[in-house]
Design a protein around this motif. Structure first.
Motif, PDB file in Angstrom:
ATOM      1  N   SER A 156      10.409  50.005 -36.834  1.00 19.67           N
ATOM      2  CA  SER A 156      11.750  50.100 -37.407  1.00 19.67           C
ATOM      3  C   SER A 156      12.478  48.764 -37.365  1.00 19.67           C
ATOM      4  N   GLY A 157      12.280  48.016 -36.284  1.00 22.22           N
ATOM      5  CA  GLY A 157      12.959  46.734 -36.153  1.00 22.22           C
ATOM      6  C   GLY A 157      12.583  45.768 -37.256  1.00 22.22           C
ATOM      7  N   TRP A 158      11.270  45.682 -37.537  1.00 24.14           N
ATOM      8  CA  TRP A 158      10.821  44.774 -38.596  1.00 24.14           C
ATOM      9  C   TRP A 158      11.248  45.272 -39.974  1.00 24.14           C
ATOM     10  N   LEU A 159      11.302  46.582 -40.151  1.00 21.38           N
ATOM     11  CA  LEU A 159      11.791  47.118 -41.415  1.00 21.38           C
ATOM     12  C   LEU A 159      13.212  46.636 -41.684  1.00 21.38           C
ATOM     13  N   ILE A 160      14.080  46.759 -40.691  1.00 18.46           N
ATOM     14  CA  ILE A 160      15.480  46.345 -40.856  1.00 18.46           C
ATOM     15  C   ILE A 160      15.582  44.827 -41.004  1.00 18.46           C
ATOM     16  N   LEU A 161      14.782  44.088 -40.237  1.00 20.52           N
ATOM     17  CA  LEU A 161      14.808  42.629 -40.351  1.00 20.52           C
ATOM     18  C   LEU A 161      14.433  42.170 -41.757  1.00 20.52           C
ATOM     19  N   LEU A 162      13.427  42.815 -42.350  1.00 22.60           N
ATOM     20  CA  LEU A 162      13.016  42.429 -43.696  1.00 22.60           C
ATOM     21  C   LEU A 162      14.090  42.750 -44.726  1.00 22.60           C
ATOM     22  N   TRP A 163      14.761  43.884 -44.551  1.00 18.78           N
ATOM     23  CA  TRP A 163      15.861  44.202 -45.460  1.00 18.78           C
ATOM     24  C   TRP A 163      17.019  43.219 -45.276  1.00 18.78           C
ATOM     25  N   CYS A 164      17.274  42.803 -44.025  1.00 15.10           N
ATOM     26  CA  CYS A 164      18.330  41.804 -43.769  1.00 15.10           C
ATOM     27  C   CYS A 164      17.972  40.473 -44.417  1.00 15.10           C
ATOM     28  N   LEU A 165      16.708  40.057 -44.250  1.00 18.63           N
ATOM     29  CA  LEU A 165      16.262  38.792 -44.847  1.00 18.63           C
ATOM     30  C   LEU A 165      16.369  38.852 -46.363  1.00 18.63           C
ATOM     31  N   THR A 166      15.961  39.975 -46.939  1.00 21.47           N
ATOM     32  CA  THR A 166      16.062  40.143 -48.389  1.00 21.47           C
ATOM     33  C   THR A 166      17.515  40.065 -48.849  1.00 21.47           C
ATOM     34  N   GLY A 167      18.402  40.733 -48.126  1.00 25.01           N
ATOM     35  CA  GLY A 167      19.817  40.693 -48.469  1.00 25.01           C
ATOM     36  C   GLY A 167      20.389  39.296 -48.371  1.00 25.01           C
ATOM     37  N   LEU A 168      20.013  38.572 -47.309  1.00 28.73           N
ATOM     38  CA  LEU A 168      20.501  37.200 -47.127  1.00 28.73           C
ATOM     39  C   LEU A 168      20.036  36.296 -48.264  1.00 28.73           C
ATOM     40  N   VAL A 169      18.754  36.400 -48.597  1.00 29.19           N
ATOM     41  CA  VAL A 169      18.200  35.580 -49.675  1.00 29.19           C
ATOM     42  C   VAL A 169      18.875  35.923 -50.999  1.00 29.19           C
ATOM     43  N   THR A 170      19.110  37.192 -51.241  1.00 29.93           N
ATOM     44  CA  THR A 170      19.745  37.619 -52.484  1.00 29.93           C
ATOM     45  C   THR A 170      21.172  37.096 -52.596  1.00 29.93           C
ATOM     46  N   ILE A 171      21.924  37.183 -51.520  1.00 24.33           N
ATOM     47  CA  ILE A 171      23.311  36.704 -51.534  1.00 24.33           C
ATOM     48  C   ILE A 171      23.352  35.185 -51.708  1.00 24.33           C
ATOM     49  N   ILE A 172      22.429  34.471 -51.047  1.00 25.77           N
ATOM     50  CA  ILE A 172      22.357  33.010 -51.223  1.00 25.77           C
ATOM     51  C   ILE A 172      22.063  32.687 -52.686  1.00 25.77           C
ATOM     52  N   GLY A 173      21.129  33.437 -53.281  1.00 29.66           N
ATOM     53  CA  GLY A 173      20.823  33.221 -54.687  1.00 29.66           C
ATOM     54  C   GLY A 173      22.034  33.456 -55.572  1.00 29.66           C
ATOM     55  N   ALA A 174      22.795  34.507 -55.283  1.00 31.89           N
ATOM     56  CA  ALA A 174      23.995  34.812 -56.072  1.00 31.89           C
ATOM     57  C   ALA A 174      25.040  33.708 -55.930  1.00 31.89           C
ATOM     58  N   LEU A 175      25.223  33.208 -54.710  1.00 29.07           N
ATOM     59  CA  LEU A 175      26.184  32.126 -54.487  1.00 29.07           C
ATOM     60  C   LEU A 175      25.785  30.874 -55.256  1.00 29.07           C
ATOM     61  N   SER A 176      24.490  30.621 -55.335  1.00 26.19           N
ATOM     62  CA  SER A 176      24.009  29.437 -56.051  1.00 26.19           C
ATOM     63  C   SER A 176      24.131  29.622 -57.560  1.00 26.19           C
ATOM     64  N   TYR A 177      23.841  30.828 -58.041  1.00 25.93           N
ATOM     65  CA  TYR A 177      23.919  31.087 -59.472  1.00 25.93           C
ATOM     66  C   TYR A 177      25.341  30.960 -59.994  1.00 25.93           C
ATOM     67  N   GLY A 178      26.317  31.162 -59.110  1.00 30.97           N
ATOM     68  CA  GLY A 178      27.701  31.051 -59.536  1.00 30.97           C
ATOM     69  C   GLY A 178      28.005  29.703 -60.159  1.00 30.97           C
ATOM     70  N   GLU A 179      27.447  28.635 -59.590  1.00 24.57           N
ATOM     71  CA  GLU A 179      27.669  27.291 -60.135  1.00 24.57           C
ATOM     72  C   GLU A 179      27.074  27.183 -61.533  1.00 24.57           C
ATOM     73  N   LEU A 180      25.876  27.697 -61.718  1.00 25.92           N
ATOM     74  CA  LEU A 180      25.211  27.606 -63.014  1.00 25.92           C
ATOM     75  C   LEU A 180      25.940  28.430 -64.071  1.00 25.92           C
ATOM     76  N   SER A 181      26.416  29.610 -63.682  1.00 22.43           N
ATOM     77  CA  SER A 181      27.115  30.455 -64.651  1.00 22.43           C
ATOM     78  C   SER A 181      28.443  29.844 -65.070  1.00 22.43           C
TER      79      SER A 181
END
Length: 474
Positions: free
Chosen positions: A43-68
């Motif tokens: 369960s711990g690794w399941l949640i960690l992977l979802w956290c990592l995915t969320g972090l990467v996704t939010i970082i991507g969104a923050l970066s895309y803001g400049e391009l948009s």
């Protein structure tokens, strides 16, 4: 061909945020945690992977803001890559987008819609074969998926307001359903012992099979890590699709970046909470081996009984319906922009009387329907995610390139945390891509081949365009 200025700006900030959230929340959150648990075994690794995915996704969104903000017009990621790295690289993305990324995602989520429809109506399932030619079969689920894609395509040819209204209403409905699952899930599951059992050995990284747990040897752990993240990354993908319809967004230089951040944060939080509900309702083995990976159905059955399970199946169908609708709307805008660059079928560059690229919608519909016949949900996910990550890396790298080559271009919004956060995104996405390339070659090699196939196609189209320009001069 019609110019993109003929688009009507009818999409508000709320609509844009609903597009982001609606495109992200499809079928994955209700299915993929099963495969993730099979790969990580805790369960711990399941949640960690979802956290990592969320972090990467939010970082991507923050970066895309400049391009948009720099390029607030239709085309989104295709436009960003073209402006940073030239038309050839832009075409490789556009070609991959049409051949596997967008159409493959439409097909995958559509197949998931049929999978949950089959829970309510078994005759619509994958095991109900309608036609068979040697080893090739066509199931009722595949036909239902194709009917769904054709129906939503037809609706979206009537104008962006029709698709926008569907997307906003359906997204609000599925956000409420997720919040309901979370709230009632914690309430009814709080007194059980399942939660405590699932958090024993919570951070032991191991493989879970029907026979029990087993440890990975050597570098196989990297393959398991990457394989586990395929599901969470796919479930969190499509967050950037709002940029594809930038020509129809009000105040795009502000609202696109803001909707990206708001939408990804909302969905990431909900995804984490839903996984906590799964862990409170079902033992790890039941999560891992839920029938057809329909974890949400099994969890609802445990928490709410048969009636609640049927309601959940309907809500998941609504969720996947809305996701497919959002993907269909946004995809055709990319082909419209490519057609104006002479890099796609000319008819895709024409807007109909309702100011939408109807030809592009139908071309997309045709190919997505073909893909529905080519594979199952899991196969489509694996084909898509490697190519998606590859172009995310290229796009985020474009921020660095454009700051050097076009430093004076207006940037109403700048990437937060630059250059650290974009670099983190590139590193994480690269590690996952390389791991998939090594440990899941069955799917990543074909994905890379599809991308590279775009090179001779680009060469042909470019020569044809130059030849036509020469004839016009004569």
């Amino acid at each position: 061909m019609t110019d993109e200025n003929d688009y009507k700006r009818n999409v508000s900030l709320l609509d844009a945020t609903m597009f982001v959230a609606g495109a992200m929340i499809g079928s994955g959150i209700f299915i993929v945690s099963a495969d993730m648990i099979r790969n990580v075994g805790s369960s711990g690794w399941l949640i960690l992977l979802w956290c990592l995915t969320g972090l990467v996704t939010i970082i991507g969104a923050l970066s895309y803001g400049e391009l948009s903000g720099m390029f607030p017009k239709a085309g989104g990621q295709y436009t960003y890559i073209r402006e940073a790295f030239g038309k050839k690289m832009g075409f490789l993305y556009g070609w991959s987008f049409f051949s596997v990324i967008q159409t493959g995602t439409i097909a995958a989520v559509g197949v998931a819609f049929s999978k949950f429809a089959a829970y309510l109506f078994p005759s619509l399932g994958e095991d109900h074969i309608l036609l068979q030619f040697s080893s090739f079969t066509i199931s009722a689920a595949q036909i239902l998926t194709i009917v769904l894609i054709i129906g939503l395509t037809a609706i979206n040819t009537l104008g962006v307001n029709h698709g926008k209204n569907i997307q906003t209403v359906v997204t609000i409905a599925k956000l409420c359903s997720l919040i309901g699952l979370i709230g009632f899930g914690f309430y009814f599951g709080a007194n059980g012992n399942v939660w405590h059992q699932n958090w024993q050995n919570a951070f032991s990284f191991r493989k879970l099979s029907l026979d029990g747990f087993s440890n990975y040897s050597g570098f196989a752990v990297f393959g398991a890590f990457a394989a586990a993240m395929v599901g969470s990354l796919f479930s969190s993908d499509s967050w950037h699709t709002i940029a594809f319809i930038a020509g129809e967004v009000k105040k795009p230089e502000r609202n696109i970046g803001l909707s990206l951040v708001l939408g990804t944060i909302i969905v990431t939080a909900l995804y984490l909470l839903v996984n906590f509900v799964y862990l409170s309702a079902l033992p790890l083995k039941e999560i891992a081996f839920a029938k057809n990976d329909r974890i949400a159905i099994d969890a609802s059955s445990r928490l709410f009984g048969l009636t609640g399970t049927r309601i959940m199946a309907i809500l998941i169908m609504i969720s996947t319906f809305g996701c497919v609708n959002g993907l269909i709307i946004t995809g055709a805008r990319v082909y419209h922009t490519m057609a104006h660059d002479g890099l796609f079928l000319k008819k895709a560059g024409v807007l109909n009387k309702n100011s939408v690229p109807a030809n592009g919608l139908w071309i997309q519909c045709f190919w997505a329907s073909i893909l529905c016949l080519s594979g199952h949900y899991g196969d489509l996910l694996d084909y898509v995610i490697f190519v998606v990550l590859l172009f995310y890396i290229i796009t985020i790298s474009g921020i660095f390139k454009l700051r050097k080559t076009q430093p004076n271009l207006a940037r109403p919004y700048k990437a937060i945390g630059y250059p650290v956060l974009p670099i983190i995104y590139i590193i994480v996405a690269s590690v996952i891509s390389i791991s998939l390339f090594i440990y899941k070659p069955k799917f990543t090699w074909p994905g890379l081949f599809i991308v590279l196939l775009g090179l001779p196609i680009y060469s042909y189209l470019n020569k044809k365009k130059l030849s036509n320009e020469s004839l016009q001069k004569v």
